[in-house]
Design an enzyme around this catalytic site. Sequence first.
Site, PDB file in Angstrom:
ATOM      1  N   GLN A 114       0.812  -1.128   0.076  1.00  0.00           N
ATOM      2  CA  GLN A 114       0.064   0.074   0.166  1.00  0.00           C
ATOM      3  C   GLN A 114       0.957   1.219  -0.167  1.00  0.00           C
ATOM      4  O   GLN A 114       0.255   2.479   0.013  1.00  0.00           O
ATOM      5  CB  GLN A 114      -0.917   0.065   1.099  1.00  0.00           C
ATOM      6  CG  GLN A 114      -1.659  -1.102   1.290  1.00  0.00           C
ATOM      7  CD  GLN A 114      -2.503  -1.337   2.679  1.00  0.00           C
ATOM      8  OE1 GLN A 114      -3.329  -0.545   3.201  1.00  0.00           O
ATOM      9  NE2 GLN A 114      -1.847  -2.432   3.456  1.00  0.00           N
ATOM     10  N   HIS A 132      -1.598   1.373  -4.251  1.00  0.00           N
ATOM     11  CA  HIS A 132      -1.915   2.827  -4.090  1.00  0.00           C
ATOM     12  C   HIS A 132      -1.067   3.728  -4.991  1.00  0.00           C
ATOM     13  O   HIS A 132      -1.041   4.754  -4.723  1.00  0.00           O
ATOM     14  CB  HIS A 132      -1.788   3.341  -2.654  1.00  0.00           C
ATOM     15  CG  HIS A 132      -3.209   2.724  -1.843  1.00  0.00           C
ATOM     16  ND1 HIS A 132      -3.032   2.496  -0.451  1.00  0.00           N
ATOM     17  CD2 HIS A 132      -4.239   2.280  -2.110  1.00  0.00           C
ATOM     18  CE1 HIS A 132      -3.981   1.948  -0.056  1.00  0.00           C
ATOM     19  NE2 HIS A 132      -5.060   1.848  -1.078  1.00  0.00           N
ATOM     20  N   GLY A 200       2.997  -4.392   9.037  1.00  0.00           N
ATOM     21  CA  GLY A 200       3.028  -2.916   9.058  1.00  0.00           C
ATOM     22  C   GLY A 200       1.547  -2.303   8.688  1.00  0.00           C
ATOM     23  O   GLY A 200       1.801  -1.166   7.976  1.00  0.00           O
ATOM     24  N   SER A 202      -2.512  -1.453   9.333  1.00  0.00           N
ATOM     25  CA  SER A 202      -3.425  -1.458  10.135  1.00  0.00           C
ATOM     26  C   SER A 202      -4.831  -2.234   9.769  1.00  0.00           C
ATOM     27  O   SER A 202      -5.722  -2.518  10.525  1.00  0.00           O
ATOM     28  CB  SER A 202      -3.849  -0.116  10.672  1.00  0.00           C
ATOM     29  OG  SER A 202      -4.152   0.586   9.672  1.00  0.00           O
TER      30      SER A 202
HETATM   31  P1  NAD Z   1      -1.247   2.859   8.925  1.00  0.00           P
HETATM   32  O1  NAD Z   1      -0.560   4.061   9.142  1.00  0.00           O
HETATM   33  O2  NAD Z   1      -2.681   3.011   9.046  1.00  0.00           O
HETATM   34  O3  NAD Z   1      -0.789   1.687  10.065  1.00  0.00           O
HETATM   35  C1  NAD Z   1       0.607   1.268  10.238  1.00  0.00           C
HETATM   36  C2  NAD Z   1       0.864   0.084  10.781  1.00  0.00           C
HETATM   37  O4  NAD Z   1       2.238  -0.134  11.148  1.00  0.00           O
HETATM   38  C3  NAD Z   1       0.182   0.221  12.340  1.00  0.00           C
HETATM   39  O5  NAD Z   1      -0.641  -0.793  12.454  1.00  0.00           O
HETATM   40  C4  NAD Z   1       1.585  -0.088  13.314  1.00  0.00           C
HETATM   41  O6  NAD Z   1       1.279  -0.572  14.332  1.00  0.00           O
HETATM   42  C5  NAD Z   1       2.400  -0.602  12.403  1.00  0.00           C
HETATM   43  N1  NAD Z   1       3.892  -0.364  12.539  1.00  0.00           N
HETATM   44  C6  NAD Z   1       4.480   0.827  13.052  1.00  0.00           C
HETATM   45  N2  NAD Z   1       5.847   0.878  13.254  1.00  0.00           N
HETATM   46  C7  NAD Z   1       6.100  -0.657  12.529  1.00  0.00           C
HETATM   47  C8  NAD Z   1       7.198  -1.147  12.495  1.00  0.00           C
HETATM   48  N3  NAD Z   1       8.734  -0.745  12.685  1.00  0.00           N
HETATM   49  N4  NAD Z   1       7.242  -2.548  11.936  1.00  0.00           N
HETATM   50  C9  NAD Z   1       6.037  -3.159  11.485  1.00  0.00           C
HETATM   51  N5  NAD Z   1       4.926  -2.594  11.835  1.00  0.00           N
HETATM   52  C10 NAD Z   1       4.725  -1.169  12.421  1.00  0.00           C
HETATM   53  O7  NAD Z   1      -0.738   1.961   7.545  1.00  0.00           O
HETATM   54  P2  NAD Z   1      -1.931   1.385   6.584  1.00  0.00           P
HETATM   55  O8  NAD Z   1      -2.444   0.368   6.923  1.00  0.00           O
HETATM   56  O9  NAD Z   1      -0.651   0.994   5.331  1.00  0.00           O
HETATM   57  O10 NAD Z   1      -2.511   2.503   5.909  1.00  0.00           O
HETATM   58  C11 NAD Z   1      -2.158   3.757   5.668  1.00  0.00           C
HETATM   59  C12 NAD Z   1      -2.137   4.417   4.122  1.00  0.00           C
HETATM   60  O11 NAD Z   1      -1.466   5.354   3.748  1.00  0.00           O
HETATM   61  C13 NAD Z   1      -1.708   3.237   3.206  1.00  0.00           C
HETATM   62  O12 NAD Z   1      -2.855   3.050   2.129  1.00  0.00           O
HETATM   63  C14 NAD Z   1      -0.522   3.909   2.368  1.00  0.00           C
HETATM   64  O13 NAD Z   1      -0.868   4.108   0.927  1.00  0.00           O
HETATM   65  C15 NAD Z   1      -0.561   5.514   2.911  1.00  0.00           C
HETATM   66  N6  NAD Z   1       1.051   5.804   3.489  1.00  0.00           N
HETATM   67  C16 NAD Z   1       1.949   5.321   2.678  1.00  0.00           C
HETATM   68  C17 NAD Z   1       3.251   5.473   3.514  1.00  0.00           C
HETATM   69  C18 NAD Z   1       4.604   4.992   2.443  1.00  0.00           C
HETATM   70  O14 NAD Z   1       4.379   5.060   1.601  1.00  0.00           O
HETATM   71  N7  NAD Z   1       5.732   4.824   3.465  1.00  0.00           N
HETATM   72  C19 NAD Z   1       3.353   6.166   4.675  1.00  0.00           C
HETATM   73  C20 NAD Z   1       2.023   6.536   5.239  1.00  0.00           C
HETATM   74  C21 NAD Z   1       0.724   6.319   4.730  1.00  0.00           C
END
Ligand code: NAD
Length: 259
Positions: A114, A132, A200, A202
């Site tokens: 995602q 995404h 990682g 939610s």
């Molecule tokens: P989310 O932000 O809803 O949840 C993040 C999850 O990661 C949580 O359950 C948390 O407990 C867990 N987490 C935190 N630190 C961690 C670690 N070190 N190792 C493993 N798990 C860890 O994320 P989501 O479910 O991906 O939904 C967010 C949406 O926002 C996605 O659709 C994505 O497209 C977007 N997004 C992308 C990025 C990116 O590209 N890096 C960053 C932020 C959001």
Amino acid sequence: MMGESEKRLGNRLKTAAEAIRGAEYLTAFSGAGMSVESGIPPFRGEGGIWNKYDPAVLDLEAFVRHPGRSWPVIREMFICFLGADGRPPAQPNEAHRVLAKWEAAGRLKTTITQNIDGLHAAAGSRNLVEFHGHCRTMTCLDCGRELPLNAEATRAAVPRCACGGLLKPDFVFFGEGIPPGALEAAEEAARKTDCMVLVGTSGVVYPAAAIPQLAKRRGATIIEVNPEPSDYTERIVDLFIPMKAGAAFLRMDALLGPR
Ligand code: NAD
Ligand code: ZN
């Protein structure tokens, strides 16, 4: 002496490694937590950008109406991924590297992410579904022209195409469909897989969150790596590994041994 909880965790990691070793069609499904150890904050929770901005600015209609409100957020995300103003670009972490290594070894068939930060691709994952979209390009909403998304191209307060149209980054905004092909590819992998590793994520963002549910209904073993329980944990997860991605994948990889 080894504590009881460390012993239990060790057993879970061993069971996970056995499921991964025995899988015929292993898939990975990642979310924002995957990239936290690369220095990219998640949207929600601690350090999340939604504590600072209203998520509505990344709604497609809002973007078309008030692009000048959306671009500061887009630029901030973008700087966080690519580096700027003295900040180095984000690099893949151990977990990204282990997944790419498993794929190269023929152990892992598909990675569905995602994330829009490009770090799975940077680590070498090839059979990758970017559910995404991504941040490599932007597309003109009027003429469909595609341009690279980089610091140069986003210097203007509201970047515009030569035709005058609005340029929208090629990641999925709220209220927008999943990129053509990505939903189909993810569903196909979910139907084929016999073991899916969630990391990682939610589980609150749909339709992405339906992919692991489909895999579960098709009989796959679901492993979850997340320091906190998620929406999936109680509902579909067979084996919960309460750890950060980097350490969990390094330990599972060590338990798997060479292939
Ligand atoms: P989310 O932000 O809803 O949840 C993040 C999850 O990661 C949580 O359950 C948390 O407990 C867990 N987490 C935190 N630190 C961690 C670690 N070190 N190792 C493993 N798990 C860890 O994320 P989501 O479910 O991906 O939904 C967010 C949406 O926002 C996605 O659709 C994505 O497209 C977007 N997004 C992308 C990025 C990116 O590209 N890096 C960053 C932020 C959001
Ligand atoms: Zn145009």
